[in-house]
Design an enzyme around this catalytic site. Structure first.
Site, PDB file in Angstrom:
ATOM      1  N   HIS A  16       9.228  -1.561  -2.223  1.00 39.67           N
ATOM      2  CA  HIS A  16       8.412  -2.065  -3.022  1.00 39.67           C
ATOM      3  C   HIS A  16       8.496  -1.207  -4.529  1.00 39.67           C
ATOM      4  CE1 HIS A  16       5.593  -2.840   0.546  1.00 39.67           C
ATOM      5  NE2 HIS A  16       5.908  -4.003  -0.061  1.00 39.67           N
ATOM      6  N   ARG A  89      14.712  -9.307   0.460  1.00 38.00           N
ATOM      7  CA  ARG A  89      15.664  -8.497   1.321  1.00 38.00           C
ATOM      8  C   ARG A  89      16.610  -9.057   1.763  1.00 38.00           C
ATOM      9  NH1 ARG A  89      10.391  -6.111   4.013  1.00 38.00           N
ATOM     10  NH2 ARG A  89       9.823  -8.317   3.449  1.00 38.00           N
TER      11      ARG A  89
HETATM   12  P1  ADP Z   1       3.154  -9.894   1.708  1.00 36.45           P
HETATM   13  O1  ADP Z   1       2.089  -9.792   2.873  1.00 36.45           O
HETATM   14  O2  ADP Z   1       2.764 -10.801   0.431  1.00 36.45           O
HETATM   15  O3  ADP Z   1       4.582 -10.397   2.080  1.00 36.45           O
HETATM   16  P2  ADP Z   1       4.465  -7.250   1.241  1.00 36.45           P
HETATM   17  O4  ADP Z   1       3.834  -6.031   0.934  1.00 36.45           O
HETATM   18  O5  ADP Z   1       4.903  -6.887   2.724  1.00 36.45           O
HETATM   19  O6  ADP Z   1       3.294  -8.359   1.047  1.00 36.45           O
HETATM   20  O7  ADP Z   1       5.631  -7.345   0.416  1.00 36.45           O
HETATM   21  C1  ADP Z   1       5.392  -7.892  -0.990  1.00 36.45           C
HETATM   22  C2  ADP Z   1       6.813  -8.313  -1.865  1.00 36.45           C
HETATM   23  O8  ADP Z   1       7.527  -7.185  -1.979  1.00 36.45           O
HETATM   24  C3  ADP Z   1       7.314  -9.603  -1.099  1.00 36.45           C
HETATM   25  O9  ADP Z   1       7.923 -10.477  -2.167  1.00 36.45           O
HETATM   26  C4  ADP Z   1       8.266  -8.801  -0.249  1.00 36.45           C
HETATM   27  O10 ADP Z   1       9.342  -9.738  -0.064  1.00 36.45           O
HETATM   28  C5  ADP Z   1       8.743  -7.740  -1.118  1.00 36.45           C
HETATM   29  N1  ADP Z   1       9.450  -6.536  -0.261  1.00 36.45           N
HETATM   30  C6  ADP Z   1       8.794  -5.805   0.652  1.00 36.45           C
HETATM   31  N2  ADP Z   1       9.607  -4.949   1.349  1.00 36.45           N
HETATM   32  C7  ADP Z   1      10.668  -4.843   0.026  1.00 36.45           C
HETATM   33  C8  ADP Z   1      11.869  -3.899   0.158  1.00 36.45           C
HETATM   34  N3  ADP Z   1      12.181  -3.054   1.022  1.00 36.45           N
HETATM   35  N4  ADP Z   1      12.505  -4.312  -1.186  1.00 36.45           N
HETATM   36  C9  ADP Z   1      12.225  -5.324  -1.962  1.00 36.45           C
HETATM   37  N5  ADP Z   1      11.428  -6.017  -1.763  1.00 36.45           N
HETATM   38  C10 ADP Z   1      10.334  -5.932  -0.591  1.00 36.45           C
END
Ligand code: ADP
Length: 161
Positions: A16, A89
């Site tokens: 994130h 991802r």
């Molecule tokens: P949600 O419940 O909205 O999916 P998340 O916190 O799981 O919330 O993810 C928020 C965003 O960050 C999503 O677009 C997800 O694909 C992206 N994301 C999650 N983990 C990673 C990572 N390791 N690298 C890049 N983006 C990520």
């Protein structure tokens, strides 16, 4: 232009954070927004997650942190954001993300969704993997910011190295 990066962030991972850092370089301002979603049964309260994100993004002057409920497109409008930022991802993210992007486009045609491909070093990272590893005493120092690692150790009653 302003952008909005919405998510659960339960908790914030280095994946994130990578999207936040790169996103903040692309826009005049970036709001990282934690969705208040009671149905998800989160490990960390919204207030804890906001604090984790605030701490980890202190060095990024263009980043703001907020919580929201309701539709993402409505919150984007309230923030003055023209872009919703999301991370990708792997192929497994794609179908879900595309569905949300199309839904948001149908609700707010002027709003664009922009995807950043994850850094390869973080492509295996998800909040749920981090929680699973931490729950069973594994080291998560390379997966999350220090503040989050401390919170996870506290949550699972472990001592922080
Ligand atoms: P949600 O419940 O909205 O999916 P998340 O916190 O799981 O919330 O993810 C928020 C965003 O960050 C999503 O677009 C997800 O694909 C992206 N994301 C999650 N983990 C990673 C990572 N390791 N690298 C890049 N983006 C990520």
């Amino acid at each position: 232009m302003q952008a909005l990066y919405p998510g659960s962030f339960d908790p914030l991972t280095l994946g994130h954070l990578d999207v936040i850092e790169r996103g903040s370089n692309l826009f005049q301002g970036l709001t990282v927004a934690v969705l208040r979603n009671p149905s998800k049964n989160p490990c960390f309260s919204v207030e804890q997650r906001l604090e984790q994100i605030r701490q980890a993004t202190r060095h990024l002057a263009k980043v703001q942190v907020a919580a929201f409920d309701g539709l993402t497109v409505d919150f984007a409008q309230r923030c003055g954001a023209g872009v919703i930022l999301r991370g990708l991802r792997a192929l497994s993210d794609f179908e879900y993300e595309l569905q949300i992007a199309h839904t948001n486009k149908s609700l707010a045609p002027q709003l664009e969704t922009l995807f950043l491909a994850t850094a390869t070093t973080h492509s295996f990272l998800s909040s749920s993997v981090v929680k699973e590893v931490a729950r069973f005493g594994g080291s998560v120092g390379h997966m999350v910011p220090t503040g989050v690692a401390e919170d996870l150790a506290r949550l699972f009653n472990q001592s922080f190295p």
